[in-house]
Design a protein around this motif. Sequence first.
Motif, PDB file in Angstrom:
ATOM      1  N   UNK A   1       0.842  -1.193   0.000  1.00 11.63           N
ATOM      2  CA  UNK A   1       0.000   0.000   0.000  1.00 11.63           C
ATOM      3  C   UNK A   1       0.876   1.240   0.000  1.00 11.63           C
ATOM      4  N   UNK A   2       0.514   2.205  -0.831  1.00 13.95           N
ATOM      5  CA  UNK A   2       1.269   3.463  -0.867  1.00 13.95           C
ATOM      6  C   UNK A   2       0.335   4.612  -0.487  1.00 13.95           C
ATOM      7  N   UNK A   3       0.827   5.479   0.389  1.00 15.06           N
ATOM      8  CA  UNK A   3       0.041   6.642   0.816  1.00 15.06           C
ATOM      9  C   UNK A   3       0.720   7.907   0.328  1.00 15.06           C
ATOM     10  N   UNK A   4      -0.021   8.736  -0.387  1.00 14.19           N
ATOM     11  CA  UNK A   4       0.537   9.963  -0.959  1.00 14.19           C
ATOM     12  C   UNK A   4       0.658  11.075   0.074  1.00 14.19           C
ATOM     13  N   UNK A   5       1.246  12.185  -0.352  1.00 15.32           N
ATOM     14  CA  UNK A   5       1.550  13.303   0.550  1.00 15.32           C
ATOM     15  C   UNK A   5       0.346  13.827   1.315  1.00 15.32           C
ATOM     16  N   UNK A   6      -0.803  13.961   0.632  1.00 14.29           N
ATOM     17  CA  UNK A   6      -1.968  14.502   1.344  1.00 14.29           C
ATOM     18  C   UNK A   6      -2.496  13.479   2.355  1.00 14.29           C
ATOM     19  N   UNK A   7      -2.224  12.192   2.115  1.00 13.43           N
ATOM     20  CA  UNK A   7      -2.681  11.145   3.043  1.00 13.43           C
ATOM     21  C   UNK A   7      -1.818  11.055   4.305  1.00 13.43           C
ATOM     22  N   UNK A   8      -0.688  11.783   4.312  1.00 10.31           N
ATOM     23  CA  UNK A   8       0.172  11.767   5.515  1.00 10.31           C
ATOM     24  C   UNK A   8       0.477  13.206   5.949  1.00 10.31           C
ATOM     25  N   UNK A   9      -0.479  14.126   5.635  1.00 11.77           N
ATOM     26  CA  UNK A   9      -0.199  15.554   5.818  1.00 11.77           C
ATOM     27  C   UNK A   9      -0.319  16.058   7.253  1.00 11.77           C
ATOM     28  N   UNK A  10      -0.897  15.269   8.157  1.00 10.81           N
ATOM     29  CA  UNK A  10      -1.122  15.735   9.532  1.00 10.81           C
ATOM     30  C   UNK A  10      -1.267  14.518  10.449  1.00 10.81           C
ATOM     31  N   UNK A  11      -1.313  14.809  11.762  1.00 11.71           N
ATOM     32  CA  UNK A  11      -1.500  13.714  12.724  1.00 11.71           C
ATOM     33  C   UNK A  11      -2.827  12.996  12.436  1.00 11.71           C
TER      34      UNK A  11
ATOM     35  N   UNK B   1      -4.349   6.558   8.262  1.00 10.48           N
ATOM     36  CA  UNK B   1      -3.478   5.550   7.639  1.00 10.48           C
ATOM     37  C   UNK B   1      -3.410   4.320   8.540  1.00 10.48           C
ATOM     38  N   UNK B   2      -3.240   4.566   9.840  1.00  5.87           N
ATOM     39  CA  UNK B   2      -3.136   3.435  10.767  1.00  5.87           C
ATOM     40  C   UNK B   2      -4.418   2.594  10.747  1.00  5.87           C
ATOM     41  N   UNK B   3      -5.560   3.278  10.744  1.00  7.79           N
ATOM     42  CA  UNK B   3      -6.832   2.538  10.691  1.00  7.79           C
ATOM     43  C   UNK B   3      -6.915   1.678   9.440  1.00  7.79           C
ATOM     44  N   UNK B   4      -6.535   2.287   8.320  1.00  8.40           N
ATOM     45  CA  UNK B   4      -6.611   1.550   7.045  1.00  8.40           C
ATOM     46  C   UNK B   4      -5.678   0.339   7.078  1.00  8.40           C
TER      47      UNK B   4
ATOM     48  N   UNK C   1      -2.196  -1.252  -3.652  1.00  9.98           N
ATOM     49  CA  UNK C   1      -3.175  -0.207  -3.339  1.00  9.98           C
ATOM     50  C   UNK C   1      -2.460   1.128  -3.309  1.00  9.98           C
ATOM     51  N   UNK C   2      -2.995   2.088  -4.026  1.00 10.93           N
ATOM     52  CA  UNK C   2      -2.415   3.417  -4.030  1.00 10.93           C
ATOM     53  C   UNK C   2      -3.451   4.361  -3.423  1.00 10.93           C
ATOM     54  N   UNK C   3      -3.195   4.778  -2.174  1.00 12.13           N
ATOM     55  CA  UNK C   3      -4.148   5.642  -1.454  1.00 12.13           C
ATOM     56  C   UNK C   3      -3.802   7.094  -1.738  1.00 12.13           C
ATOM     57  N   UNK C   4      -4.789   7.806  -2.269  1.00 10.96           N
ATOM     58  CA  UNK C   4      -4.512   9.187  -2.647  1.00 10.96           C
ATOM     59  C   UNK C   4      -5.728  10.061  -2.331  1.00 10.96           C
ATOM     60  N   UNK C   5      -5.689  11.329  -2.780  1.00  9.46           N
ATOM     61  CA  UNK C   5      -6.790  12.199  -2.360  1.00  9.46           C
ATOM     62  C   UNK C   5      -8.033  12.128  -3.241  1.00  9.46           C
ATOM     63  N   UNK C   6      -7.972  11.383  -4.325  1.00 11.63           N
ATOM     64  CA  UNK C   6      -9.203  11.101  -5.080  1.00 11.63           C
ATOM     65  C   UNK C   6      -9.345   9.591  -5.213  1.00 11.63           C
TER      66      UNK C   6
ATOM     67  N   UNK D   1      -2.667  -6.302  -9.621  1.00 14.08           N
ATOM     68  CA  UNK D   1      -3.836  -5.442  -9.694  1.00 14.08           C
ATOM     69  C   UNK D   1      -3.535  -4.132  -8.968  1.00 14.08           C
ATOM     70  N   UNK D   2      -3.704  -3.015  -9.685  1.00 11.00           N
ATOM     71  CA  UNK D   2      -3.479  -1.696  -9.081  1.00 11.00           C
ATOM     72  C   UNK D   2      -4.830  -1.094  -8.722  1.00 11.00           C
ATOM     73  N   UNK D   3      -5.007  -0.787  -7.446  1.00 12.04           N
ATOM     74  CA  UNK D   3      -6.288  -0.203  -7.028  1.00 12.04           C
ATOM     75  C   UNK D   3      -6.022   1.202  -6.490  1.00 12.04           C
ATOM     76  N   UNK D   4      -6.699   2.171  -7.072  1.00 12.14           N
ATOM     77  CA  UNK D   4      -6.512   3.550  -6.615  1.00 12.14           C
ATOM     78  C   UNK D   4      -7.625   3.857  -5.627  1.00 12.14           C
ATOM     79  N   UNK D   5      -7.217   4.146  -4.386  1.00 14.64           N
ATOM     80  CA  UNK D   5      -8.207   4.336  -3.314  1.00 14.64           C
ATOM     81  C   UNK D   5      -8.194   5.778  -2.847  1.00 14.64           C
TER      82      UNK D   5
END
Length: 258
Positions: free
Chosen positions: A1-11, A17-20, A199-204, A254-258
């Motif tokens: 799973x990859x989390x983009x910048x906006x997905x790690x922008x604050x506490x 992210x931890x929940x996911x 899984x690619x977690x992003x803002x859209x 399989x690439x899933x954009x979340x």
Amino acid sequence: AKFGGSSVASAEQFRKVKNIVELDDSRRFVVVSAVGKADKDDNKVTDLLYLCHAHIKYNINFDNIFKMIEDKFINIKNELGLNYDIEGELAKLKSEIKKGIDEEYLVSRGEYLTGLLMAEYLGYHFVDAKDLIFYNYNGEIDYLKTQNAFDNIIREYDRLIIPGFYGSRPTGEVKIMTRGGGDVSGAIVANIADASVYENWTDVSGILMADPSIVRNPVTVPVMTYKELRELSYLGAPVMHHAVVEPVVKLGILLIIK
Ligand code: ASP
């Protein structure tokens, strides 16, 4: 799973992210971008690091910009009650900058520091991408060396946090990717982990038919081929870096954009 910048922008985003990650036990290898924009008036750490380097180059004081970077990391650490000595890391970086620093190394510190905090928060093992993602002299990924390093690490550790966006040159120095390269790191990790899903977690959520900042509620494209993804992103669709396709298509991941 990859989390983009906006997905790690604050506490708060770190908590999401931890929940996911904890919802699915098979999310074992997590790639993070550098702390991004928490809101539209905020700045990305990567941009601030580039700006720091420009200041140094022209001999302009960079304390104010560096302070913005420090505040972001220290706030996340404190709000989440983490122990990692991020202040020490930042102080070390500042003194390295003063001695003269390589731009690519400096810019890569955004994901490096984000990864360190995320590793403690998730209880995952931190792997510096310079010890995992290796380039050839011709600038391509050295898959043999990268695979070997990965195999050695997972003999000992089961769950990893890997900072995206950089790796190392055959000479050992840090090499960064082009902007948005965290997606590519995620794809490389999916490849060497022989993952069934990336899984690619992003803002859209997914690839939309139009820019959501212009068109209200655009429809998501439900399924796309790798070729379509590569062509759209190559032509400028900003959702995904075009170089994500090569590492995943080879193994049919399989690439899933979340
Ligand atoms: N932090 C890098 C950038 O802003 C890489 C990434 O976010 O994927 O371009």
